[in-house]
Design a protein around this motif. Structure first.
Motif, mmCIF file in Angstrom:
data_model
loop_
_atom_site.group_PDB
_atom_site.id
_atom_site.type_symbol
_atom_site.label_atom_id
_atom_site.label_comp_id
_atom_site.label_asym_id
_atom_site.label_seq_id
_atom_site.Cartn_x
_atom_site.Cartn_y
_atom_site.Cartn_z
ATOM 1 N N ALA A 1 0.833 -1.215 0.000
ATOM 2 C CA ALA A 1 0.000 0.000 0.000
ATOM 3 C C ALA A 1 0.866 1.262 0.000
ATOM 4 C CB ALA A 1 -0.918 -0.007 1.222
ATOM 5 N N PHE A 2 1.898 1.281 0.840
ATOM 6 C CA PHE A 2 2.748 2.473 0.905
ATOM 7 C C PHE A 2 3.558 2.642 -0.383
ATOM 8 C CE2 PHE A 2 2.764 1.856 5.780
ATOM 9 C CZ PHE A 2 1.572 2.554 5.878
ATOM 10 N N GLY A 3 3.998 1.526 -0.951
ATOM 11 C CA GLY A 3 4.731 1.599 -2.214
ATOM 12 C C GLY A 3 3.861 2.148 -3.334
ATOM 13 N N VAL A 4 2.606 1.716 -3.366
ATOM 14 C CA VAL A 4 1.671 2.221 -4.386
ATOM 15 C C VAL A 4 1.435 3.723 -4.161
ATOM 16 C CG1 VAL A 4 -0.746 2.155 -5.148
ATOM 17 C CG2 VAL A 4 0.536 0.025 -4.856
ATOM 18 N N GLY A 5 1.240 4.107 -2.902
ATOM 19 C CA GLY A 5 0.995 5.529 -2.589
ATOM 20 C C GLY A 5 2.143 6.415 -3.032
ATOM 21 N N LEU A 6 3.370 6.006 -2.719
ATOM 22 C CA LEU A 6 4.526 6.831 -3.088
ATOM 23 C C LEU A 6 4.755 6.805 -4.603
ATOM 24 C CD1 LEU A 6 6.839 8.649 -2.272
ATOM 25 C CD2 LEU A 6 8.218 6.627 -1.761
ATOM 26 N N SER A 7 4.550 5.658 -5.218
ATOM 27 C CA SER A 7 4.683 5.572 -6.684
ATOM 28 C C SER A 7 3.724 6.539 -7.355
ATOM 29 C CB SER A 7 4.390 4.155 -7.179
ATOM 30 O OG SER A 7 5.331 3.263 -6.684
ATOM 31 N N TRP A 8 2.517 6.616 -6.821
ATOM 32 C CA TRP A 8 1.523 7.523 -7.402
ATOM 33 C C TRP A 8 1.907 8.987 -7.166
ATOM 34 C CZ3 TRP A 8 -1.694 11.343 -5.514
ATOM 35 C CH2 TRP A 8 -2.617 11.833 -6.433
ATOM 36 N N LEU A 9 2.327 9.296 -5.919
ATOM 37 C CA LEU A 9 2.687 10.682 -5.590
ATOM 38 C C LEU A 9 3.729 11.239 -6.558
ATOM 39 C CD1 LEU A 9 2.964 10.834 -1.693
ATOM 40 C CD2 LEU A 9 1.825 12.505 -3.133
ATOM 41 N N ILE A 10 4.661 10.384 -6.944
ATOM 42 C CA ILE A 10 5.744 10.835 -7.827
ATOM 43 C C ILE A 10 5.429 10.534 -9.294
ATOM 44 C CG2 ILE A 10 8.144 10.344 -8.475
ATOM 45 C CD1 ILE A 10 8.799 10.335 -5.493
ATOM 46 N N GLY A 11 5.001 9.303 -9.558
ATOM 47 C CA GLY A 11 4.806 8.895 -10.953
ATOM 48 C C GLY A 11 3.699 9.638 -11.659
ATOM 49 N N ARG A 12 2.693 10.131 -10.918
ATOM 50 C CA ARG A 12 1.562 10.807 -11.559
ATOM 51 C C ARG A 12 2.002 12.095 -12.271
ATOM 52 N NH1 ARG A 12 -1.545 14.652 -8.280
ATOM 53 N NH2 ARG A 12 -2.906 14.562 -10.078
ATOM 54 N N GLU A 13 3.057 12.740 -11.782
ATOM 55 C CA GLU A 13 3.525 13.968 -12.448
ATOM 56 C C GLU A 13 3.961 13.662 -13.878
ATOM 57 O OE1 GLU A 13 3.119 16.764 -11.017
ATOM 58 O OE2 GLU A 13 3.263 16.465 -8.849
ATOM 59 N N PHE A 14 4.541 12.475 -14.070
ATOM 60 C CA PHE A 14 4.973 12.084 -15.410
ATOM 61 C C PHE A 14 3.788 11.566 -16.222
ATOM 62 C CE2 PHE A 14 8.591 11.650 -12.545
ATOM 63 C CZ PHE A 14 9.551 12.386 -13.211
ATOM 64 N N ALA A 15 2.956 10.748 -15.577
ATOM 65 C CA ALA A 15 1.814 10.161 -16.285
ATOM 66 C C ALA A 15 0.829 11.243 -16.726
ATOM 67 C CB ALA A 15 1.114 9.144 -15.379
ATOM 68 N N ASP A 16 0.610 12.266 -15.884
ATOM 69 C CA ASP A 16 -0.339 13.332 -16.210
ATOM 70 C C ASP A 16 0.299 14.458 -17.030
ATOM 71 O OD1 ASP A 16 -2.011 11.840 -14.677
ATOM 72 O OD2 ASP A 16 -2.114 13.236 -12.980
ATOM 73 N N ALA B 1 10.460 2.907 -3.808
ATOM 74 C CA ALA B 1 9.426 3.048 -4.843
ATOM 75 C C ALA B 1 9.456 4.457 -5.445
ATOM 76 C CB ALA B 1 8.039 2.765 -4.250
ATOM 77 N N GLY B 2 9.740 5.455 -4.602
ATOM 78 C CA GLY B 2 9.799 6.836 -5.089
ATOM 79 C C GLY B 2 10.985 7.050 -6.008
ATOM 80 N N TRP B 3 12.089 6.424 -5.652
ATOM 81 C CA TRP B 3 13.285 6.524 -6.504
ATOM 82 C C TRP B 3 13.021 5.854 -7.862
ATOM 83 C CZ3 TRP B 3 16.341 2.083 -7.733
ATOM 84 C CH2 TRP B 3 17.498 2.378 -8.467
#
Lengths: 253, 241
Positions: A81-96, A172-174
């Motif tokens: 859950a925490f890995g998904v949360g951090l992946s989204w927090l960072i990865g969404r800037e690229f995806a969006d 996950a954020g890295w």
């Protein structure tokens, strides 16, 4: 320092409106508490077949069973859950595509990356605290009585386990930064999860930072507690690596 | 020197395969609307990315408000407004909150940020969308949010990549008027476009880019700038092939 405060203010405002974080956090807190409560109810039912499946630790149907179950599930489910949360927090800037708006600002990208990590940890600690409170409420509601000193120690251990699990999710954020999307972060989270769970099952390498919290959740003794001292290395190394990636970021691919 | 908002000197950046920009010189002065026109893939966006650090130049220098953007002195980025590629509009936030976040990223807080945001909402007619989450907005209205974020703090340098993309005719007119007002107030403005008629209405200078090079300039008051544009582009292509 002011620009870091600005970045934290922006990231925390975004996080407060993020359904991904709300739903992931709620799923973890409610899911673990519910699962642990179900195990206690099953244990108290006295059905020999179910008791045999639950094992000696969970079959007692008391506070120890509730907290042991919660700890085991948190070590695996919390990391995911925490890995998904951090992946989204960072990865969404690229995806969006919003990452292109984070250049040419007084707030540096290093500050933005640091702010994302700070907000992630605050969110993960809040979820861990909510889960601990839910377990306390569930235990009382199930008629286990007021928690004794051992149960209180277990609740504190549960809170610490949630926080430690958040710390080992930082890679996950890295990965999301380096891979510029959500999936690389999630993939690394799954990799860490497999490493931790296999090591626990094989009773091997409890001193590895990624393994130590899961090991401690199963065997909360002095040796496994000592191994936890290496866990902060994970957020320090991978947090710095994440900030470094953002500082050097170029939109060349 | 103080009137120079942007200066590129011999700027090059080559992608794998040879595309990119090569030895570009370009200036934007205070009060000027400088249009960069070219076909798709000519290098407009790459050049603009170099101006805000989204890409690093392999050769040459980029000076923003008199400072090298990769130098140690530091550019006053609070005085710059840019919209390159996607608008900074987060789907989970409404229009007004998105603009408040954009203001905060430029160091504006409290009353100053609220005043700037309200001004931009009025200027670009965003009232109807200020309480609507960005994920529910049309592409054109998201673009308006992005433009408002780039303009609301009245920057000294404005860099907009294809700003009229997805805008309806009223949005195009609102943007045109907003840019003319800012240029009149002393801002230096660089916009890229492939709509020659649109840029001819507001630009004080038009540079033509082809194959990553500035290949000439067009007279905004010229009679047939479309013909002149294609003549420049085809000549440049013939030279490079």
């Amino acid at each position: 320092m002011n620009t870091l405060i600005d970045a934290v203010a922006v990231e925390s405002r975004k996080a407060r409106s993020a359904m991904v974080l709300w739903s992931t956090g709620a799923l973890l807190a409610l899911g673990v508490a519910t699962l642990a409560a179900v195990v206690v109810v099953a244990g108290r039912g006295g059905d020999p077949a179910i008791l045999a499946k639950l094992g000696p630790q969970a079959a007692t149907g008391d506070w120890a069973a509730l907290l042991a179950t919660a700890a085991q599930v948190t070590a695996a489910g919390g990391l995911l859950a925490f890995g998904v949360g951090l992946s989204w927090l960072i990865g969404r800037e690229f995806a969006d595509g919003t990452v292109s708006g984070l250049f040419g600002l007084p707030v540096s990208r290093s500050d933005i990356a640091a702010a994302k990590l700070i907000v992630f940890l605050a969110w993960a600690f809040a979820v861990s605290a909510a889960l601990t409170v839910l377990l306390l409420v569930a235990g009382v509601a199930l008629g286990l009585g007021a928690p004794d000193s051992a149960a209180m120690a277990g609740l504190v251990r549960q809170l610490a386990l949630g926080a430690l699990t958040a710390l080992i999710a930082v890679p996950a954020g890295w990965a999301a930064s380096l891979g510029r999307g959500l999936l690389p972060g999630i993939a690394v989270t799954v990799g860490v999860l497999v490493l931790a769970q296999v090591s626990v099952l094989a009773d091997f390498a409890s001193w590895i930072p990624f393994v130590a919290p899961a090991f401690w959740s199963i065997h909360p003794d002095v040796d496994s507690a000592l191994a936890l001292s290496v866990v902060p290395l994970v957020p320090l190394i991978f947090g710095a690596a994440t900030i470094f990636v953002w500082r050097r970021l170029q939109l060349d691919r | 020197m103080s009137d120079l908002r942007l200066r590129l000197t011999g700027v090059s950046r080559t992608y794998r395969g040879g595309a990119g920009v090569h030895g570009v010189d370009l200036v934007v002065e205070a009060g000027e609307i400088h249009a960069l026109v070219g076909l798709n893939g000519a290098g407009k966006s790459t050049l603009m990315k170099l101006m805000v650090g989204m890409l690093q130049a392999e050769a040459g220098t980029v000076e923003v408000l008199g400072r090298n953007i990769f130098g140690t002195d530091g550019v006053d980025w609070a005085q710059v407004g840019a919209l390159i590629e996607y608008p900074l509009a987060y789907g989970e936030l409404d229009g007004r909150t998105n603009l408040l976040m954009a203001a905060r990223l430029r160091g504006m807080r409290g009353e100053a940020a609220a005043t700037a945001v309200d001004g931009a909402i009025n200027e670009l007619h965003l009232d109807r969308y200020s309480a609507v989450r960005a994920r529910r907005l049309s592409l054109g209205n998201k673009q308006r949010i992005g433009l408002a974020a780039a303009l609301q703090h009245h920057p000294k340098l404005i860099v907009l990549d294809e700003p009229t993309n997805a805008l309806d005719p009223s949005g195009v007119i609102l943007l045109r008027e907003a840019l003319l007002r800012r240029a009149e107030a002393g801002a230096g403005i660089l916009i890229s476009s492939h709509h020659l008629d649109e840029v001819a209405r507001i630009a004080t200078r038009i540079s033509v880019i082809a194959d990553g090079r500035i290949v000439g300039h067009l007279d905004p008051d010229g009679i047939d700038i479309e013909r002149a544009f294609f003549a420049m582009v085809y000549t440049a292509e013939a030279t490079t092939t």
